[in-house]
Design an enzyme around this catalytic site. Structure first.
Site, PDB file in Angstrom:
ATOM      1  N   ASN A  96      -8.266   9.140   6.762  1.00  0.00           N
ATOM      2  CA  ASN A  96      -7.284   8.625   5.802  1.00  0.00           C
ATOM      3  C   ASN A  96      -5.885   8.621   6.405  1.00  0.00           C
ATOM      4  O   ASN A  96      -5.514   9.514   7.151  1.00  0.00           O
ATOM      5  CB  ASN A  96      -7.299   9.455   4.523  1.00  0.00           C
ATOM      6  CG  ASN A  96      -8.617   9.335   3.806  1.00  0.00           C
ATOM      7  OD1 ASN A  96      -9.406   8.441   4.113  1.00  0.00           O
ATOM      8  ND2 ASN A  96      -8.880  10.220   2.867  1.00  0.00           N
ATOM      9  N   HIS A 100      -6.843   8.327  12.336  1.00  0.00           N
ATOM     10  CA  HIS A 100      -6.338   6.952  12.261  1.00  0.00           C
ATOM     11  C   HIS A 100      -4.834   6.881  12.009  1.00  0.00           C
ATOM     12  O   HIS A 100      -4.331   5.851  11.578  1.00  0.00           O
ATOM     13  CB  HIS A 100      -7.126   6.170  11.204  1.00  0.00           C
ATOM     14  CG  HIS A 100      -8.567   6.010  11.564  1.00  0.00           C
ATOM     15  ND1 HIS A 100      -9.555   5.679  10.671  1.00  0.00           N
ATOM     16  CD2 HIS A 100      -9.190   6.129  12.759  1.00  0.00           C
ATOM     17  CE1 HIS A 100     -10.721   5.618  11.301  1.00  0.00           C
ATOM     18  NE2 HIS A 100     -10.529   5.896  12.561  1.00  0.00           N
ATOM     19  N   ASN A 110     -21.139  11.879  -1.049  1.00  0.00           N
ATOM     20  CA  ASN A 110     -20.684  10.495  -1.231  1.00  0.00           C
ATOM     21  C   ASN A 110     -21.263   9.976  -2.537  1.00  0.00           C
ATOM     22  O   ASN A 110     -22.336  10.392  -2.955  1.00  0.00           O
ATOM     23  CB  ASN A 110     -21.159   9.616  -0.062  1.00  0.00           C
ATOM     24  CG  ASN A 110     -20.385   8.310   0.022  1.00  0.00           C
ATOM     25  OD1 ASN A 110     -20.381   7.513  -0.906  1.00  0.00           O
ATOM     26  ND2 ASN A 110     -19.718   8.095   1.147  1.00  0.00           N
ATOM     27  N   GLU A 152     -22.457   7.154  -2.896  1.00  0.00           N
ATOM     28  CA  GLU A 152     -23.594   6.271  -2.582  1.00  0.00           C
ATOM     29  C   GLU A 152     -24.304   6.739  -1.330  1.00  0.00           C
ATOM     30  O   GLU A 152     -23.784   7.524  -0.560  1.00  0.00           O
ATOM     31  CB  GLU A 152     -23.075   4.854  -2.293  1.00  0.00           C
ATOM     32  CG  GLU A 152     -22.315   4.239  -3.421  1.00  0.00           C
ATOM     33  CD  GLU A 152     -21.641   2.942  -2.988  1.00  0.00           C
ATOM     34  OE1 GLU A 152     -21.596   2.659  -1.767  1.00  0.00           O
ATOM     35  OE2 GLU A 152     -21.164   2.226  -3.888  1.00  0.00           O
ATOM     36  N   ARG A 193       0.831  -1.216   0.000  1.00  0.00           N
ATOM     37  CA  ARG A 193       0.000   0.000   0.000  1.00  0.00           C
ATOM     38  C   ARG A 193       0.859   1.258   0.000  1.00  0.00           C
ATOM     39  O   ARG A 193       0.533   2.253  -0.656  1.00  0.00           O
ATOM     40  CB  ARG A 193      -0.933   0.007   1.215  1.00  0.00           C
ATOM     41  CG  ARG A 193      -2.058  -1.004   1.092  1.00  0.00           C
ATOM     42  CD  ARG A 193      -3.003  -0.948   2.284  1.00  0.00           C
ATOM     43  NE  ARG A 193      -3.670   0.325   2.407  1.00  0.00           N
ATOM     44  CZ  ARG A 193      -4.067   0.855   3.567  1.00  0.00           C
ATOM     45  NH1 ARG A 193      -3.833   0.214   4.708  1.00  0.00           N
ATOM     46  NH2 ARG A 193      -4.694   2.006   3.596  1.00  0.00           N
ATOM     47  N   GLY A 219     -17.034  11.327   1.477  1.00  0.00           N
ATOM     48  CA  GLY A 219     -16.329  10.111   1.041  1.00  0.00           C
ATOM     49  C   GLY A 219     -16.042   9.117   2.139  1.00  0.00           C
ATOM     50  O   GLY A 219     -15.020   8.430   2.100  1.00  0.00           O
ATOM     51  N   THR A 220     -16.935   9.022   3.106  1.00  0.00           N
ATOM     52  CA  THR A 220     -16.751   7.980   4.123  1.00  0.00           C
ATOM     53  C   THR A 220     -18.007   7.116   4.193  1.00  0.00           C
ATOM     54  O   THR A 220     -19.121   7.620   4.049  1.00  0.00           O
ATOM     55  CB  THR A 220     -16.377   8.564   5.509  1.00  0.00           C
ATOM     56  OG1 THR A 220     -16.547   7.537   6.500  1.00  0.00           O
ATOM     57  CG2 THR A 220     -17.205   9.762   5.876  1.00  0.00           C
TER      58      THR A 220
HETATM   59  N1  LIG Z   1      -6.818   6.668   1.615  1.00  0.00           N
HETATM   60  C1  LIG Z   1      -6.660   6.105   2.824  1.00  0.00           C
HETATM   61  O1  LIG Z   1      -5.876   6.564   3.631  1.00  0.00           O
HETATM   62  C2  LIG Z   1      -7.486   4.889   3.164  1.00  0.00           C
HETATM   63  C3  LIG Z   1      -7.912   4.020   2.174  1.00  0.00           C
HETATM   64  C4  LIG Z   1      -8.690   2.918   2.542  1.00  0.00           C
HETATM   65  C5  LIG Z   1      -9.014   2.740   3.878  1.00  0.00           C
HETATM   66  N2  LIG Z   1      -8.587   3.591   4.828  1.00  0.00           N
HETATM   67  C6  LIG Z   1      -8.955   3.359   6.240  1.00  0.00           C
HETATM   68  O2  LIG Z   1     -10.053   2.477   6.263  1.00  0.00           O
HETATM   69  C7  LIG Z   1     -11.159   2.898   7.029  1.00  0.00           C
HETATM   70  C8  LIG Z   1     -12.338   2.905   6.075  1.00  0.00           C
HETATM   71  O3  LIG Z   1     -13.325   3.856   6.307  1.00  0.00           O
HETATM   72  P1  LIG Z   1     -13.757   4.960   5.214  1.00  0.00           P
HETATM   73  O4  LIG Z   1     -15.171   5.336   5.510  1.00  0.00           O
HETATM   74  O5  LIG Z   1     -12.729   6.020   5.166  1.00  0.00           O
HETATM   75  O6  LIG Z   1     -13.668   4.218   3.812  1.00  0.00           O
HETATM   76  P2  LIG Z   1     -14.559   3.093   3.155  1.00  0.00           P
HETATM   77  O7  LIG Z   1     -13.676   2.371   2.213  1.00  0.00           O
HETATM   78  O8  LIG Z   1     -15.289   2.336   4.182  1.00  0.00           O
HETATM   79  O9  LIG Z   1     -15.657   3.917   2.345  1.00  0.00           O
HETATM   80  C9  LIG Z   1     -15.335   4.750   1.287  1.00  0.00           C
HETATM   81  C10 LIG Z   1     -16.568   5.579   0.966  1.00  0.00           C
HETATM   82  O10 LIG Z   1     -16.216   6.489  -0.034  1.00  0.00           O
HETATM   83  C11 LIG Z   1     -17.228   6.545  -1.018  1.00  0.00           C
HETATM   84  N3  LIG Z   1     -16.556   6.955  -2.248  1.00  0.00           N
HETATM   85  C12 LIG Z   1     -15.760   6.205  -3.075  1.00  0.00           C
HETATM   86  N4  LIG Z   1     -15.256   6.963  -4.066  1.00  0.00           N
HETATM   87  C13 LIG Z   1     -15.743   8.224  -3.852  1.00  0.00           C
HETATM   88  C14 LIG Z   1     -15.576   9.463  -4.520  1.00  0.00           C
HETATM   89  N5  LIG Z   1     -14.796   9.568  -5.613  1.00  0.00           N
HETATM   90  N6  LIG Z   1     -16.219  10.555  -4.034  1.00  0.00           N
HETATM   91  C15 LIG Z   1     -17.010  10.453  -2.929  1.00  0.00           C
HETATM   92  N7  LIG Z   1     -17.210   9.312  -2.255  1.00  0.00           N
HETATM   93  C16 LIG Z   1     -16.578   8.214  -2.706  1.00  0.00           C
HETATM   94  C17 LIG Z   1     -17.819   5.157  -1.058  1.00  0.00           C
HETATM   95  O11 LIG Z   1     -19.151   5.221  -1.527  1.00  0.00           O
HETATM   96  C18 LIG Z   1     -17.733   4.763   0.428  1.00  0.00           C
HETATM   97  O12 LIG Z   1     -18.904   5.156   1.127  1.00  0.00           O
HETATM   98  C19 LIG Z   1     -10.748   4.210   7.592  1.00  0.00           C
HETATM   99  O13 LIG Z   1     -10.602   4.008   8.924  1.00  0.00           O
HETATM  100  C20 LIG Z   1      -9.384   4.562   6.981  1.00  0.00           C
HETATM  101  O14 LIG Z   1      -8.425   4.770   8.010  1.00  0.00           O
HETATM  102  C21 LIG Z   1      -7.830   4.660   4.491  1.00  0.00           C
END
Ligand SMILES: NC(=O)c1ccc[n+]([C@@H]2O[C@H](COP(=O)([O-])OP(=O)(O)OC[C@H]3O[C@@H](n4cnc5c(N)ncnc54)[C@H](O)[C@@H]3O)[C@@H](O)[C@H]2O)c1
Ligand SMILES: [Zn+2]
Length: 245
Positions: free
Chosen positions: A101, A118, A216, A218, A70, A190-191
């Site tokens: 993130n 996180h 979001n 969805e 990653r 985006g969560t």
């Molecule tokens: N980028 C990162 O740092 C990263 C990546 C994956 C997971 N995580 C970690 O995993 C956990 C997951 O929780 P989460 O809610 O952040 O992620 P999640 O993966 O659970 O959810 C992602 C959300 O983003 C939405 N989404 C996807 N693409 C989008 C876009 N272009 N615009 C708007 N919305 C969009 C989806 O519909 C979904 O609801 C967190 O605790 C985080 O620490 C972090």
């Protein structure tokens, strides 16, 4: 849709205290896959089964291989339009940005006063919890040459300084996030609104009397609770709102 954007833009303009909570969706357009999206699987492992201290205790090498992979992917990613809009808004007095993130793309975009609930994938801490190794240190070298990497203080193995499922948040980050929920406008972007305590912040904000909004792709568990839910991508919706300000 356009009307919703205008309503939200007016709210953003008028809010003395604006709090933005972001999740993996904000970084999706940068090429960082979300956990629950189609690219979330790695060698048939689910993130929920790798991002835990039990998994690390059982097989630190496997978990580190996933993190090393990653880190390489994220190292090649750059902030997108959503990060840039949020970074610009963060310069305003009274704006706070809280992210789940771990990729640090908000920091790369220049976001001020960011709360990383996180932690960061670019920081490590000591798995053995030696005194000096409790405080995370930065190590952004990719690729990683030694897995698991050693703690530079005691020589035992290091871990990613991220908050794993089932772990508590660092108290200063939790306090800062809870304080940020006391605001006039709370915008969640985006969560999936599934991971607590982050998912509880929107409800806390409502209790403080904040106007609440979600962006979001969805519907999420938060959609029914917020005053306005806009379905679309963060990298398109946020710049469109910024144009209306
Ligand atoms: N980028 C990162 O740092 C990263 C990546 C994956 C997971 N995580 C970690 O995993 C956990 C997951 O929780 P989460 O809610 O952040 O992620 P999640 O993966 O659970 O959810 C992602 C959300 O983003 C939405 N989404 C996807 N693409 C989008 C876009 N272009 N615009 C708007 N919305 C969009 C989806 O519909 C979904 O609801 C967190 O605790 C985080 O620490 C972090
Ligand atoms: Zn140590």
């Amino acid at each position: 849709m356009h009307e919703d954007l205008s309503v939200l833009a007016a709210r953003i303009k008028g809010a003395a205290r604006l709090t933005i909570l972001t999740g993996a969706g904000v970084s999706a357009a940068s090429g960082v896959s979300t956990f629950r999206g189609p690219d979330g699987l790695w060698r048939r492992h689910r993130p929920e089964d790798l991002a835990t201290s039990d998994a690390f205790g059982r097989d630190p090498h496997l978990v580190w291989e996933w993190y090393a992979w990653r880190r390489e992917l994220i190292a090649a990613c750059r902030p997108n339009a959503a990060h840039h809009v949020i970074a610009a808004w963060s310069q305003r007095d009274g704006c706070r940005v809280v992210t789940q993130n771990v990729d640090d793309l908000h920091l790369q975009a220049g976001t001020r006063g960011l709360v990383r609930m996180h932690g960061s994938i670019w920081e490590l801490s000591c798995w053995g919890r030696c005194r000096a190794g409790v405080t995370p240190w930065r190590d952004d070298r990719v690729p990683m040459t030694v897995l698991p990497p050693p703690c530079p203080h005691c020589g035992r193995i290091a871990r990613p300084a991220v908050v794993w499922f089932g772990e508590s948040l660092r108290s200063e980050d939790l306090d800062a996030a809870v304080q940020a929920a006391a605001c006039d406008l709370f915008l969640t972007v985006g969560t999936s609104a599934l991971v607590y305590p982050a998912a509880g912040l929107v409800h806390a904000a409502r209790q403080h009397g904040a106007y609440t909004a979600e962006i979001n792709l969805e519907e999420t568990p938060a959609s029914a609770a917020v005053d306005i839910a806009i379905h679309g991508s963060a990298e398109q919706i946020l710049p469109a709102i910024a144009q209306l300000l």
